[in-house]
Design a protein around this motif. Structure first.
Motif, PDB file in Angstrom:
ATOM      1  N   ALA A   1       9.145  13.646 -59.107  1.00 26.92           N
ATOM      2  CA  ALA A   1       8.983  14.543 -57.969  1.00 26.92           C
ATOM      3  C   ALA A   1       7.526  14.553 -57.608  1.00 26.92           C
ATOM      4  CB  ALA A   1       9.626  15.667 -58.420  1.00 26.92           C
ATOM      5  N   LYS A   2       6.726  14.397 -58.424  1.00 24.08           N
ATOM      6  CA  LYS A   2       5.203  14.671 -58.039  1.00 24.08           C
ATOM      7  C   LYS A   2       4.689  13.364 -57.864  1.00 24.08           C
ATOM      8  CE  LYS A   2       2.865  18.088 -60.242  1.00 24.08           C
ATOM      9  NZ  LYS A   2       2.243  19.106 -61.318  1.00 24.08           N
ATOM     10  N   ALA A   3       5.363  12.295 -57.665  1.00 22.71           N
ATOM     11  CA  ALA A   3       4.675  11.005 -57.568  1.00 22.71           C
ATOM     12  C   ALA A   3       3.720  10.773 -58.470  1.00 22.71           C
ATOM     13  CB  ALA A   3       4.272  10.910 -56.050  1.00 22.71           C
ATOM     14  N   HIS A   4       3.764  10.791 -59.584  1.00 21.80           N
ATOM     15  CA  HIS A   4       2.697  10.582 -60.371  1.00 21.80           C
ATOM     16  C   HIS A   4       2.522   9.027 -60.805  1.00 21.80           C
ATOM     17  CE1 HIS A   4       2.419  14.749 -62.386  1.00 21.80           C
ATOM     18  NE2 HIS A   4       1.697  14.625 -61.286  1.00 21.80           N
ATOM     19  N   SER A   5       1.590   8.647 -61.196  1.00 25.14           N
ATOM     20  CA  SER A   5       1.541   7.173 -61.753  1.00 25.14           C
ATOM     21  C   SER A   5       1.128   7.273 -63.073  1.00 25.14           C
ATOM     22  CB  SER A   5       0.547   6.250 -61.003  1.00 25.14           C
ATOM     23  OG  SER A   5      -0.861   6.953 -60.886  1.00 25.14           O
ATOM     24  N   PHE A   6       1.508   6.387 -63.953  1.00 26.18           N
ATOM     25  CA  PHE A   6       1.220   6.248 -65.631  1.00 26.18           C
ATOM     26  C   PHE A   6       0.619   5.152 -66.075  1.00 26.18           C
ATOM     27  CE2 PHE A   6       4.788   9.032 -64.517  1.00 26.18           C
ATOM     28  CZ  PHE A   6       4.777  10.173 -65.220  1.00 26.18           C
ATOM     29  N   THR A   7      -0.376   5.211 -66.724  1.00 30.69           N
ATOM     30  CA  THR A   7      -1.117   3.884 -67.344  1.00 30.69           C
ATOM     31  C   THR A   7      -0.991   4.019 -68.879  1.00 30.69           C
ATOM     32  OG1 THR A   7      -2.292   3.456 -65.401  1.00 30.69           O
ATOM     33  CG2 THR A   7      -2.843   2.430 -67.536  1.00 30.69           C
ATOM     34  N   THR A   8      -0.178   2.946 -69.557  1.00 32.03           N
ATOM     35  CA  THR A   8      -0.019   3.345 -70.897  1.00 32.03           C
ATOM     36  C   THR A   8      -0.482   2.135 -71.718  1.00 32.03           C
ATOM     37  OG1 THR A   8       2.136   2.357 -71.146  1.00 32.03           O
ATOM     38  CG2 THR A   8       2.084   4.476 -70.676  1.00 32.03           C
ATOM     39  N   GLY A   9      -0.615   1.861 -72.960  1.00 28.17           N
ATOM     40  CA  GLY A   9      -1.071   0.884 -73.714  1.00 28.17           C
ATOM     41  C   GLY A   9      -2.375   0.915 -74.178  1.00 28.17           C
ATOM     42  N   GLN A  10      -2.695  -0.200 -75.120  1.00 26.29           N
ATOM     43  CA  GLN A  10      -3.992  -0.277 -75.721  1.00 26.29           C
ATOM     44  C   GLN A  10      -5.047  -0.542 -74.233  1.00 26.29           C
ATOM     45  OE1 GLN A  10      -4.551  -3.528 -78.206  1.00 26.29           O
ATOM     46  NE2 GLN A  10      -2.478  -3.455 -79.108  1.00 26.29           N
ATOM     47  N   CYS A  11      -6.428  -0.228 -74.542  1.00 24.66           N
ATOM     48  CA  CYS A  11      -7.387  -0.392 -73.571  1.00 24.66           C
ATOM     49  C   CYS A  11      -7.735  -1.828 -73.934  1.00 24.66           C
ATOM     50  CB  CYS A  11      -8.511   0.721 -74.067  1.00 24.66           C
ATOM     51  SG  CYS A  11      -9.995   0.194 -73.519  1.00 24.66           S
ATOM     52  N   PRO A  12      -7.725  -2.488 -72.698  1.00 27.83           N
ATOM     53  CA  PRO A  12      -8.546  -3.823 -72.576  1.00 27.83           C
ATOM     54  C   PRO A  12      -9.809  -3.484 -72.596  1.00 27.83           C
ATOM     55  CG  PRO A  12      -7.801  -3.125 -70.274  1.00 27.83           C
ATOM     56  CD  PRO A  12      -7.346  -1.904 -71.332  1.00 27.83           C
ATOM     57  N   VAL A  13     -10.335  -3.595 -73.846  1.00 22.15           N
ATOM     58  CA  VAL A  13     -11.956  -3.117 -74.209  1.00 22.15           C
ATOM     59  C   VAL A  13     -12.988  -4.067 -73.357  1.00 22.15           C
ATOM     60  CG1 VAL A  13     -13.664  -3.198 -75.859  1.00 22.15           C
ATOM     61  CG2 VAL A  13     -11.315  -2.325 -76.421  1.00 22.15           C
ATOM     62  N   MET A  14     -12.591  -5.381 -73.115  1.00 21.42           N
ATOM     63  CA  MET A  14     -13.559  -6.476 -72.529  1.00 21.42           C
ATOM     64  C   MET A  14     -13.641  -5.932 -71.240  1.00 21.42           C
ATOM     65  SD  MET A  14     -12.699  -9.606 -74.663  1.00 21.42           S
ATOM     66  CE  MET A  14     -13.632 -10.878 -73.570  1.00 21.42           C
ATOM     67  N   LYS A  15     -12.720  -5.159 -70.335  1.00 16.15           N
ATOM     68  CA  LYS A  15     -12.983  -4.637 -69.014  1.00 16.15           C
ATOM     69  C   LYS A  15     -14.375  -3.650 -68.666  1.00 16.15           C
ATOM     70  CE  LYS A  15     -10.070  -3.133 -65.366  1.00 16.15           C
ATOM     71  NZ  LYS A  15      -8.654  -2.742 -65.074  1.00 16.15           N
ATOM     72  N   TYR A  16     -14.492  -3.119 -69.908  1.00 14.10           N
ATOM     73  CA  TYR A  16     -15.372  -2.021 -69.854  1.00 14.10           C
ATOM     74  C   TYR A  16     -16.640  -2.419 -70.721  1.00 14.10           C
ATOM     75  CZ  TYR A  16     -11.030   0.273 -68.208  1.00 14.10           C
ATOM     76  OH  TYR A  16      -9.961   0.365 -67.349  1.00 14.10           O
TER      77      TYR A  16
END
Length: 409
Positions: free
Chosen positions: A335-350
């Motif tokens: 209803a609030k149009a949320h987006s969700f991101t789950t899972g391990q962090c892709p460490v090499m991205k950061y």
């Protein structure tokens, strides 16, 4: 060399320092090793002398008996080290390099790795996408809470620091690059944290504190951290965060007191599946954090979920929790149009960018998470104190790399 001291999980509540085999460039049979990985040759690998290796909340889940981890599994996925041997296929990593090891093990060759999704590499774990050192159901790669460890695909995985002495001087901060700093940062990026935003971070453990420091680096106007542990909340306040005491109940009213409204622009779950309900002396309620984040995140906002959720929890509070099935208010999120991101962090991205922030004095992540150094043999003490809720990130020092700082520590 014939021996290698390492920290192993024995049974719920018990870890011990054992002597295991010195690593070579092959994955051997052992506790937790997927049979399909036994005998895997790693001509592309490197052997590291471990300079720093951290105790993580994810390790603690295993030590509490909340996973299917087998006895004698060598722990440790947060590794910083010095290269002392390279395989014949390694071209760009050299002996003597000081390096950070992303906790994700990635081949650099598969479709996901080429898309920078190194947290779900398709080639290193026969059971499922994604792998990590010293972790249950991750293929059986030996953990790094040890004197020495083997790292596969060294050219791809290792982050080399260009100035050895500078890296050693900043070792305590750089030790956070293997996991919690990128993980906290990823949670904030996933939640849409940016200049001028208001952020609520559930959990003031090391990942939550790393997320709070990351939100500050990303330009958030207000960073609010919620927890049931007053010592951890005090640590969050020590570097400029606002706090919410969840022993007083759900966070909305306290957030409204701080902001003049009960919602924030971005919300981060740094707790995971062992969450407790809100209120004093609350019991475990695994979906509490996710449901409360949907309540406090504004319509159109996003939830970053670096907190760990598992597919099997033998000590879960009910049959659903034991299989990772949580009672989520998905309708509210929809209803609030949320987006969700789950899972391990892709460490090499950061991790390269965050290393530059450390080396150039922009990030003081060790101070934010209250990092404290212990010798490797004191790992059982570190696990026990962390389990009691210590507001500390424990860093194990197998070779005395921090002796030069002994007066400061």
């Amino acid at each position: 060399m014939s021996g290698n001291k390492a920290v192993a999980y024995i049974e719920p509540g018990v870890v011990e320092v054992q002597t295991i085999a010195y690593p070579d460039l092959e994955l051997h049979d052992g506790p937790g090793v997927d049979p399909r990985n036994v005998g895997r040759k790693c001509r592309h690998g490197a052997i590291l002398k471990v300079l720093a290796t951290n105790i993580c909340g994810s390790d603690q889940h295993m030590v509490r008996g909340r996973t299917t981890a087998p006895a004698d599994l060598v722990l440790g996925h947060e590794i910083t080290g010095e290269v002392i041997e390279t395989g014949p296929d390694v071209e760009f990593v050299n002996e003597g390099d000081v390096v950070s090891v992303p906790f994700n093990i990635a081949c650099g060759r598969c479709r996901n790795c080429k898309e920078r999704k190194t947290h779900i590499c398709l080639n290193v774990n026969p059971a499922r996408p994604g792998s990590a050192y010293g972790y249950v159901d991750m293929g059986g790669w030996v953990g790094g809470q040890a004197e020495y460890v083997m790292v596969p695909y060294a050219d791809f995985n290792l982050l080399r620091f260009p100035d050895r002495e500078q890296a050693l001087d900043k070792l305590l901060d750089l030790a956070m690059l293997a996991d919690i700093f990128p993980t906290g940062y990823h949670g904030c990026v996933s939640a849409g944290v940016g200049p001028g935003s208001s952020v609520y971070i559930a959990g003031a453990g090391p990942v939550g504190l790393a997320a709070a420091h990351s939100a500050q680096l990303l330009g958030a106007a207000v960073v609010i951290v919620g927890d049931l542990n007053e010592k951890r909340l005090a640590q969050a306040r020590s570097f400029g965060c606002e706090t919410v005491d969840l022993t007083r109940g759900s966070p909305q009213d306290q957030i409204e007191d701080l902001l003049g409204e009960p919602e924030v622009d971005a919300a981060v779950d740094a707790v995971g599946f062992e969450a407790k309900g809100h209120g004093k002396d609350s019991d475990e309620a695994p979906a509490t954090v996710l449901n409360s984040l949907m309540e406090v995140a504004r319509a159109g906002g996003a939830l970053g979920i670096p907190g760990l959720y598992v597919t099997e929890d033998p000590r879960g509070v009910d049959a659903d929790a034991q299989t990772g099935s949580l009672k989520l208010r998905l309708g509210l999120g929809w209803a609030k149009a949320h987006s969700f991101t789950t899972g391990q962090c892709p460490v090499m991205k950061y991790n390269r960018e965050l290393s530059m922030a450390i080396l150039n004095g922009r990030a003081q992540i060790a101070k934010a998470v209250n990092a404290q150094v212990l010798p490797l043999e004191d790992a059982p003490h570190g696990y026990a104190e962390f389990d009691k809720g210590a507001s500390t990130k424990y860093v194990l020092d197998p070779h005395g790399a921090f002796d030069r700082f002994s007066t400061a520590l």
